[in-house]
Design a protein around this motif. Structure first.
Motif, short mmCIF file in Angstrom:
data_model
loop_
_atom_site.label_atom_id
_atom_site.label_comp_id
_atom_site.label_asym_id
_atom_site.label_seq_id
_atom_site.Cartn_x
_atom_site.Cartn_y
_atom_site.Cartn_z
N SER B 100 0.42 -1.33 -0.49
CA SER B 100 -0.14 -0.02 0.08
C SER B 100 0.88 0.77 -0.32
O SER B 100 0.64 2.04 -0.61
CB SER B 100 -0.60 0.15 1.28
OG SER B 100 -1.29 -0.96 1.51
N LEU B 101 2.12 1.20 0.87
CA LEU B 101 3.22 2.08 0.74
C LEU B 101 3.20 2.96 -0.81
O LEU B 101 3.44 4.33 -0.76
CB LEU B 101 3.98 2.07 1.60
CG LEU B 101 5.16 3.09 1.82
CD1 LEU B 101 4.57 4.13 2.88
CD2 LEU B 101 6.18 2.41 2.93
N LEU B 104 0.44 4.07 -2.39
CA LEU B 104 0.12 5.36 -2.40
C LEU B 104 1.74 6.93 -2.93
O LEU B 104 1.71 7.38 -3.33
CB LEU B 104 0.24 5.42 -0.85
CG LEU B 104 -0.41 6.63 -0.38
CD1 LEU B 104 -1.33 7.27 -0.92
CD2 LEU B 104 -0.04 6.47 1.50
N ARG B 116 -5.43 6.77 -3.81
CA ARG B 116 -5.24 7.68 -2.08
C ARG B 116 -5.79 7.30 -0.79
O ARG B 116 -5.10 5.95 -0.06
CB ARG B 116 -4.70 8.99 -2.06
CG ARG B 116 -3.77 9.99 -3.40
CD ARG B 116 -3.50 11.26 -2.28
NE ARG B 116 -3.65 12.41 -3.88
CZ ARG B 116 -3.03 13.75 -3.66
NH1 ARG B 116 -3.32 13.78 -2.20
NH2 ARG B 116 -2.06 13.89 -4.26
N SER B 119 -5.15 3.44 -0.78
CA SER B 119 -3.51 2.88 -0.35
C SER B 119 -3.53 3.63 1.04
O SER B 119 -3.07 3.12 1.82
CB SER B 119 -2.62 3.19 -1.61
OG SER B 119 -3.40 4.32 -1.68
N GLY B 120 -3.82 4.31 1.50
CA GLY B 120 -3.56 4.76 2.60
C GLY B 120 -4.81 3.97 3.64
O GLY B 120 -3.53 3.78 4.76
N PHE B 169 -5.44 10.41 7.22
CA PHE B 169 -5.89 10.09 6.08
C PHE B 169 -7.17 11.04 6.03
O PHE B 169 -6.59 10.43 4.39
CB PHE B 169 -7.04 8.80 6.86
CG PHE B 169 -7.48 8.54 6.01
CD1 PHE B 169 -6.39 7.14 5.29
CD2 PHE B 169 -8.82 8.29 6.03
CE1 PHE B 169 -7.53 6.76 3.99
CE2 PHE B 169 -9.86 6.87 4.95
CZ PHE B 169 -8.67 6.14 4.39
N LEU B 172 -4.93 13.58 3.58
CA LEU B 172 -4.66 12.49 1.68
C LEU B 172 -5.13 13.24 0.39
O LEU B 172 -5.05 13.12 -0.80
CB LEU B 172 -4.59 11.23 1.50
CG LEU B 172 -3.57 10.56 2.57
CD1 LEU B 172 -4.17 8.90 2.76
CD2 LEU B 172 -1.96 10.47 2.30
N ILE B 180 2.89 13.77 0.05
CA ILE B 180 2.95 12.91 0.32
C ILE B 180 3.38 11.58 0.49
O ILE B 180 2.92 10.74 2.12
CB ILE B 180 2.78 11.84 -1.80
CG1 ILE B 180 0.64 12.06 -1.50
CG2 ILE B 180 2.21 10.39 -1.36
CD1 ILE B 180 -0.02 11.24 -2.09
N ALA B 184 2.66 9.63 4.35
CA ALA B 184 2.86 8.15 4.71
C ALA B 184 3.51 7.70 5.61
O ALA B 184 2.93 6.86 6.27
CB ALA B 184 3.20 7.79 2.79
N ILE B 187 1.38 8.10 8.90
CA ILE B 187 0.31 7.87 9.27
C ILE B 187 1.29 6.03 9.39
O ILE B 187 0.59 5.63 10.36
CB ILE B 187 -0.57 7.44 7.68
CG1 ILE B 187 -0.73 8.53 7.10
CG2 ILE B 187 -0.75 6.10 7.76
CD1 ILE B 187 -1.72 8.26 6.13
#
Lengths: 102, 472
Positions: B100-101, B104, B116, B119-120, B169, B172, B180, B184, B187
């Motif tokens: 996911s990272l 993102l 976004r 994947s976040g 979140f 984003l 980003i 990220a 997060i």
């Protein structure tokens, strides 16, 4: 594939999964958990994709780490489940001992 | 529909069918094999469909993961299964977090706002699963204190962390693409911190719930990262795992009389109101008169009761696992069956440290699975049972759960061992169980206490019975 199709797929899979898993008896809940645990390693598919696509070396290695972690999850999970399931035997199967239980 | 999607569907169905076969111990081995074959198929399909079969890096990574996974699976002992599952859960969650990272960060190309968010979210849940599972595994493996770690204002910190994750979140959607990376990063950090905060205050007997919940998270994380990389196989199989974990979590909650929201809020057994000592106190004098030693002079009463019994139910608990007494228990059961007694095992849903833990340990000791009975199937039989043999179980047979209002176990369904004609208890000591509530069963007239290491005491009683069986 569009987001809405994926969302529909998510819902259908959740419902089917719910139905199938509800039928598993508590006797087998540990192997069920380690087995589905192995399935959660399905994320290896995404890991393979990102590791292959990434251009920067750092990202590429990070993707490879994701592949390694997911493969540990998949292989370890399925094997340990196999080991456990092989131990479950019915009374009549365990070395010739007479068993009066039904 | 393209051949890739069609084959993908076949593998999803293979997985579902595999789980279906898991509903009986006769077909479960096949089910697991079908699941693993489907997974192998899905991996090869992905490599082919993406045209990345010839990348050496991928094969090296696959080989390394396979070897390490093999090593873990072969080495692990059955009693360590909960921490093994927790560790593997963490690895799966970590992998989903990374996928996911990277999505993102835009390595798959420019991403929309919806991308976004997915994947976040994958990053949030994957990171919580990773750190939470590692803490749970460390606790179960004794690398960390197994008692709940609670500090002042913990709930406030938990909520603040959650709030911060929520704000990040949502942001984003508005931050420019060059911000980003930083978003990220935070997060990742905060979600990992939340996983730690959430898990450190979970202690021993709450582990079955926590493990089930983390199991569900790992599936959901995989499914959401499937949205992030637009892979339908990942979405579908991840969702199935998420559903499975949720069902088990709900079962565990029911067996401990707790609601899922209480568990999510981190309200564990020890955080509940302190039990009123007056309600369930034990008369120590009376208790000492009930104690027996397996080789002492005063043992004849309970031994003769065992000898004359026709029906026996054995209740194993986590204490049996700790003492590694399952083989001795099996030996005792064999001797009793040799004396023409009906022997059953009664398994409480939360006995042990994960769902079904006791069944695996007894299967390892060659106890046939048709002698293992779930709580609801066996509970009505106790009143017609001559002898109940308890090995290392406490809270799950504590009658105070029915009567002692305000204690942590009040309302928890128990095995009604106290209804049997006689109860023989092989426990280490008479200290209250994990829930901290004294067990009035110990001082009941129909109970005999045999204190000490169950592996030794059970074996001693077994051999006394064998002696009389062969001589008489």
């Amino acid at each position: 594939m569009s987001l809405s199709i994926l969302l529909a797929l998510f819902l259908v899979a959740s419902v089917i999964g719910h139905k199938v898993i509800s039928d598993v008896p508590s006797l087998l809940h540990t192997p069920l958990m380690s087995g589905t645990n192995a399935l959660s390693g399905v994320t290896v598919l995404g890991a393979l994709t990102v590791a292959a696509v990434a251009k920067a070396t750092g990202y590429r290695l990070l993707g490879a780490v994701a592949v390694i972690l997911a493969m540990i999850n998949v292989v370890g999970g399925f094997l340990v489940t196999h080991r456990m399931l092989k131990m479950f035997k019915k009374g009549t199967e365990s070395e010739g001992r007479e068993n009066v239980m039904g | 529909m393209s051949w890739v999607n069609l084959l993908g569907l076949v593998f999803v169905l293979g997985t579902v069918w595999g789980i279906k076969l898991m509903s009986s111990p006769v077909t479960a081995v096949k089910g697991n094999l079908l699941g693993s074959v489907s997974m192998a198929g899905a991996i090869i399909l992905t490599l082919l469909a993406e045209g990345i079969v010839s990348l050496p890096l991928l094969w090296v990574a696959i080989a390394m993961g396979t070897l390490f996974g093999y090593y873990l699976a072969v080495k692990v002992a059955m009693i360590q299964m909960p921490q093994m599952v927790a560790l593997l859960n963490g690895f799966g969650g970590g992998s989903s977090a990374i996928v996911s990272l990277l999505a993102l960060l835009g390595i798959l190309g420019d991403i929309s706002n919806a991308d976004r968010l997915t994947s976040g979210l994958g990053l949030v849940i994957g990171s919580i699963t990773l750190s939470g599972s590692l803490i749970a595994a460390a606790k179960l493996h004794g690398k960390m204190n197994q008692r709940p770690i609670v500090f002042k204002g913990q709930s406030t910190w938990n909520n603040l962390t959650l709030l911060a994750i929520g704000i990040l979140f949502a942001s984003l959607l508005v931050i420019p693409s060059d911000g980003i990376t930083q978003g990220a990063f935070w997060i990742l950090v905060l979600s990992s911190a939340y996983g730690v905060l959430f898990t450190i205050r979970v202690g021993g007997a709450d582990m079955p719930i926590t493990i089930s919940l983390l199991n569900s998270f790992s599936g959901i994380a995989a499914s959401i990262s499937g949205f992030a990389v637009r892979n339908p196989l990942l979405v579908a199989i991840g969702a199935i795992v998420g559903a499975s974990g949720l069902i088990l979590t709900r079962l565990m909650c029911k067996a401990m009389n707790r609601s899922l929201s209480q568990v999510l809020a981190g309200r564990t057994v020890l955080m509940s109101k302190k039990p009123d000592p007056g309600v369930t106190s034990i008369d120590e004098d009376h208790l000492s008169r009930k104690r027996r030693t397996p080789d002492g002079e005063d043992q004849d009463d309970f031994l003769s009761q065992i000898r004359s019994a026709k029906s026996v139910i054995v209740i194993p608990g986590y204490g049996m696992a700790l003492a590694q007494a399952q083989h001795e228990v099996k030996k005792l059961a064999d001797i009793l069956e040799g004396m023409n007694k009906k022997v059953k095992f009664a398994i409480h849903p939360v006995a042990g440290r994960m769902p079904g833990h006791m069944n695996v340990l007894l299967a390892e000791a060659d106890v046939p699975y048709d002698e293992l009975f779930e709580m609801d199937d066996v509970n009505d039989e106790f009143k017609e049972t001559d002898i109940v043999i308890v090995v290392g179980a406490n809270d799950v047979i504590n009658p105070a759960a029915n009567t002692a209002e305000g204690t942590p176990i009040y309302g928890m369904p128990i095995l009604r061992a106290y209804e049997a004609k006689h109860v023989v208890i092989f426990n280490l000591d008479t200290k209250p169980g994990y829930a901290g509530v004294d067990n009035p069963l110990y001082s009941m007239d129909n109970a005999t206490l045999i204190l000490g290491d169950a592996a030794e005491t059970v074996l001693q009683v077994a051999s006394r019975l064998q002696d009389t069986a062969s001589s008489g």
